[in-house]
Design a protein around this motif. Structure first.
Motif, PDB file in Angstrom:
ATOM      1  N   ASP A   1      -5.321  -0.137 -20.878  1.00  0.00           N
ATOM      2  CA  ASP A   1      -4.487  -0.714 -21.926  1.00  0.00           C
ATOM      3  C   ASP A   1      -3.186   0.070 -22.076  1.00  0.00           C
ATOM      4  OD1 ASP A   1      -6.147   1.394 -22.798  1.00  0.00           O
ATOM      5  OD2 ASP A   1      -5.873   0.828 -24.901  1.00  0.00           O
ATOM      6  N   MET A   2      -3.272   1.390 -21.946  1.00  0.00           N
ATOM      7  CA  MET A   2      -2.071   2.216 -22.036  1.00  0.00           C
ATOM      8  C   MET A   2      -1.208   2.046 -20.776  1.00  0.00           C
ATOM      9  SD  MET A   2      -2.302   3.348 -25.007  1.00  0.00           S
ATOM     10  CE  MET A   2      -0.892   4.408 -25.051  1.00  0.00           C
ATOM     11  N   LYS A   3      -1.848   1.845 -19.626  1.00  0.00           N
ATOM     12  CA  LYS A   3      -1.121   1.611 -18.376  1.00  0.00           C
ATOM     13  C   LYS A   3      -0.338   0.301 -18.481  1.00  0.00           C
ATOM     14  CE  LYS A   3      -0.220   1.785 -13.892  1.00  0.00           C
ATOM     15  NZ  LYS A   3       1.040   2.325 -13.509  1.00  0.00           N
ATOM     16  N   GLU A   4      -0.974  -0.700 -19.057  1.00  0.00           N
ATOM     17  CA  GLU A   4      -0.316  -1.992 -19.234  1.00  0.00           C
ATOM     18  C   GLU A   4       0.911  -1.847 -20.137  1.00  0.00           C
ATOM     19  OE1 GLU A   4      -1.538  -6.197 -21.245  1.00  0.00           O
ATOM     20  OE2 GLU A   4      -3.057  -5.213 -20.012  1.00  0.00           O
ATOM     21  N   LEU A   5       0.762  -1.084 -21.201  1.00  0.00           N
ATOM     22  CA  LEU A   5       1.882  -0.839 -22.110  1.00  0.00           C
ATOM     23  C   LEU A   5       3.003  -0.096 -21.386  1.00  0.00           C
ATOM     24  CD1 LEU A   5       3.036  -0.852 -25.018  1.00  0.00           C
ATOM     25  CD2 LEU A   5       1.907   1.356 -25.334  1.00  0.00           C
ATOM     26  N   ALA A   6       2.649   0.924 -20.630  1.00  0.00           N
ATOM     27  CA  ALA A   6       3.655   1.720 -19.923  1.00  0.00           C
ATOM     28  C   ALA A   6       4.368   0.881 -18.866  1.00  0.00           C
ATOM     29  CB  ALA A   6       2.999   2.933 -19.275  1.00  0.00           C
ATOM     30  N   ASP A   7       3.625   0.001 -18.181  1.00  0.00           N
ATOM     31  CA  ASP A   7       4.222  -0.820 -17.122  1.00  0.00           C
ATOM     32  C   ASP A   7       5.328  -1.740 -17.641  1.00  0.00           C
ATOM     33  OD1 ASP A   7       2.754   0.299 -15.102  1.00  0.00           O
ATOM     34  OD2 ASP A   7       1.222  -1.286 -15.077  1.00  0.00           O
ATOM     35  N   LYS A   8       5.272  -2.069 -18.913  1.00  0.00           N
ATOM     36  CA  LYS A   8       6.309  -2.922 -19.490  1.00  0.00           C
ATOM     37  C   LYS A   8       7.667  -2.223 -19.527  1.00  0.00           C
ATOM     38  CE  LYS A   8       3.187  -5.508 -22.513  1.00  0.00           C
ATOM     39  NZ  LYS A   8       2.813  -5.770 -23.907  1.00  0.00           N
ATOM     40  N   TYR A   9       7.642  -0.886 -19.582  1.00  0.00           N
ATOM     41  CA  TYR A   9       8.885  -0.152 -19.824  1.00  0.00           C
ATOM     42  C   TYR A   9       9.327   0.749 -18.679  1.00  0.00           C
ATOM     43  CZ  TYR A   9       7.806  -1.717 -24.513  1.00  0.00           C
ATOM     44  OH  TYR A   9       7.512  -2.502 -25.600  1.00  0.00           O
ATOM     45  N   ILE A  10       8.392   1.146 -17.794  1.00  0.00           N
ATOM     46  CA  ILE A  10       8.791   2.085 -16.739  1.00  0.00           C
ATOM     47  C   ILE A  10       9.588   1.383 -15.655  1.00  0.00           C
ATOM     48  CG2 ILE A  10       6.859   3.648 -17.126  1.00  0.00           C
ATOM     49  CD1 ILE A  10       5.534   2.495 -14.645  1.00  0.00           C
ATOM     50  N   THR A  11      10.384   2.156 -14.945  1.00  0.00           N
ATOM     51  CA  THR A  11      11.173   1.666 -13.829  1.00  0.00           C
ATOM     52  C   THR A  11      10.438   2.048 -12.551  1.00  0.00           C
ATOM     53  OG1 THR A  11      13.183   2.091 -15.080  1.00  0.00           O
ATOM     54  CG2 THR A  11      13.414   1.786 -12.697  1.00  0.00           C
ATOM     55  N   PRO A  12      10.114   1.066 -11.699  1.00  0.00           N
ATOM     56  CA  PRO A  12       9.424   1.414 -10.455  1.00  0.00           C
ATOM     57  C   PRO A  12      10.310   2.281  -9.568  1.00  0.00           C
ATOM     58  CG  PRO A  12       9.667  -0.979 -10.677  1.00  0.00           C
ATOM     59  CD  PRO A  12      10.325  -0.347 -11.852  1.00  0.00           C
ATOM     60  N   THR A  13       9.692   3.202  -8.863  1.00  0.00           N
ATOM     61  CA  THR A  13      10.459   4.131  -8.036  1.00  0.00           C
ATOM     62  C   THR A  13      10.784   3.560  -6.676  1.00  0.00           C
ATOM     63  OG1 THR A  13       8.446   5.145  -7.195  1.00  0.00           O
ATOM     64  CG2 THR A  13       9.444   6.144  -9.144  1.00  0.00           C
ATOM     65  N   GLY A  14       9.986   2.616  -6.193  1.00  0.00           N
ATOM     66  CA  GLY A  14      10.211   2.069  -4.861  1.00  0.00           C
ATOM     67  C   GLY A  14       9.896   3.071  -3.776  1.00  0.00           C
ATOM     68  N   TYR A  15       8.975   3.984  -4.053  1.00  0.00           N
ATOM     69  CA  TYR A  15       8.652   5.077  -3.126  1.00  0.00           C
ATOM     70  C   TYR A  15       8.244   4.555  -1.754  1.00  0.00           C
ATOM     71  CZ  TYR A  15       6.163   8.985  -1.053  1.00  0.00           C
ATOM     72  OH  TYR A  15       5.734   9.958  -0.206  1.00  0.00           O
ATOM     73  N   CYS A  16       7.405   3.540  -1.718  1.00  0.00           N
ATOM     74  CA  CYS A  16       6.888   3.037  -0.442  1.00  0.00           C
ATOM     75  C   CYS A  16       7.946   2.267   0.345  1.00  0.00           C
ATOM     76  CB  CYS A  16       5.663   2.155  -0.677  1.00  0.00           C
ATOM     77  SG  CYS A  16       4.262   3.058  -1.322  1.00  0.00           S
ATOM     78  N   LYS A  17       8.943   1.767  -0.335  1.00  0.00           N
ATOM     79  CA  LYS A  17       9.949   0.967   0.343  1.00  0.00           C
ATOM     80  C   LYS A  17      10.934   1.835   1.120  1.00  0.00           C
ATOM     81  CE  LYS A  17       9.707  -2.681  -3.086  1.00  0.00           C
ATOM     82  NZ  LYS A  17      10.400  -3.352  -4.159  1.00  0.00           N
ATOM     83  N   ASN A  18      11.160   3.043   0.668  1.00  0.00           N
ATOM     84  CA  ASN A  18      12.155   3.910   1.288  1.00  0.00           C
ATOM     85  C   ASN A  18      11.479   4.977   2.140  1.00  0.00           C
ATOM     86  OD1 ASN A  18      14.135   2.522  -0.131  1.00  0.00           O
ATOM     87  ND2 ASN A  18      13.899   3.825  -1.914  1.00  0.00           N
ATOM     88  N   ARG A  19      11.004   4.568   3.300  1.00  0.00           N
ATOM     89  CA  ARG A  19      10.350   5.523   4.192  1.00  0.00           C
ATOM     90  C   ARG A  19      11.420   6.270   4.985  1.00  0.00           C
ATOM     91  NH1 ARG A  19       4.901   4.662   5.058  1.00  0.00           N
ATOM     92  NH2 ARG A  19       4.117   2.670   4.373  1.00  0.00           N
ATOM     93  N   SER A  20      11.116   7.514   5.271  1.00  0.00           N
ATOM     94  CA  SER A  20      12.014   8.258   6.138  1.00  0.00           C
ATOM     95  C   SER A  20      11.794   7.781   7.569  1.00  0.00           C
ATOM     96  CB  SER A  20      11.738   9.756   6.024  1.00  0.00           C
ATOM     97  OG  SER A  20      10.476  10.049   6.599  1.00  0.00           O
ATOM     98  N   LYS A  21      12.693   8.139   8.471  1.00  0.00           N
ATOM     99  CA  LYS A  21      12.576   7.707   9.861  1.00  0.00           C
ATOM    100  C   LYS A  21      11.298   8.243  10.478  1.00  0.00           C
ATOM    101  CE  LYS A  21      14.924   7.228  14.203  1.00  0.00           C
ATOM    102  NZ  LYS A  21      13.976   6.317  14.707  1.00  0.00           N
ATOM    103  N   ASP A  22      10.956   9.512  10.199  1.00  0.00           N
ATOM    104  CA  ASP A  22       9.734  10.098  10.745  1.00  0.00           C
ATOM    105  C   ASP A  22       8.515   9.343  10.244  1.00  0.00           C
ATOM    106  OD1 ASP A  22      11.187  11.983  12.105  1.00  0.00           O
ATOM    107  OD2 ASP A  22      10.983  13.516  10.548  1.00  0.00           O
TER     108      ASP A  22
END
Length: 144
Positions: A60-81
């Motif tokens: 329930d707290m995760k759901e609340l937090a998801d409404k306001y946090i900004t996704p980092t996109g960590y998986c989308k920006n892979r390094s070349k290696d």
């Protein structure tokens, strides 16, 4: 009420108080960080003084937090290696799957050969039976 039940009641009451305090801390942190601008889950955890696993245990707290946090996109920006490593893993998996497919194809072909051999054996059996019947009919005694 026994002493053990009193202790357990006290523990439950304490756990509920801690749970409520953490929930309040998370809500306060969300309000504070919203005023400052965009924030990530890591920022929220740091501000509320909770771990990331807290959100796993309290959906329930995760759901609340998801409404306001900004996704980092960590998986989308892979390094070349990292991308090269991922490509190598996929190539290896592809090679293994091709080997498995070739093995299955060979098994199917050999199964078809067994069918052919089986059919040939059946024809041979029929020929032998007819020859046996003919041999018996030729060697019958005359006095029957």
């Amino acid at each position: 009420m026994t002493a053990k039940e009193k202790k357990m009641a006290g523990v439950k009451k304490h756990n509920e108080a801690v749970k409520q305090k953490k929930a309040d801390d998370v809500k306060k942190a969300i309000n504070k960080l919203r005023k400052e601008g965009e924030f990530t889950l890591a920022d929220l955890c740091r501000e509320a003084n909770v771990s990331r696993t807290y959100f796993s245990k309290h959906p329930d707290m995760k759901e609340l937090a998801d409404k306001y946090i900004t996704p980092t996109g960590y998986c989308k920006n892979r390094s070349k290696d990292s991308a090269d490593t991922y490509i190598q893993i996929l190539k290896r998996e592809n090679r293994d799957l091709k080997k498995a497919l070739d093995k299955i194809k060979k098994d199917i072909i050999s199964e078809n050969k067994y069918k052919e051999k089986y059919e040939e054996a059946l024809e041979e059996i029929k020929k032998l039976k007819s020859q046996l019947d003919e041999a018996y009919s030729l060697n019958l005694p005359d006095h029957l």
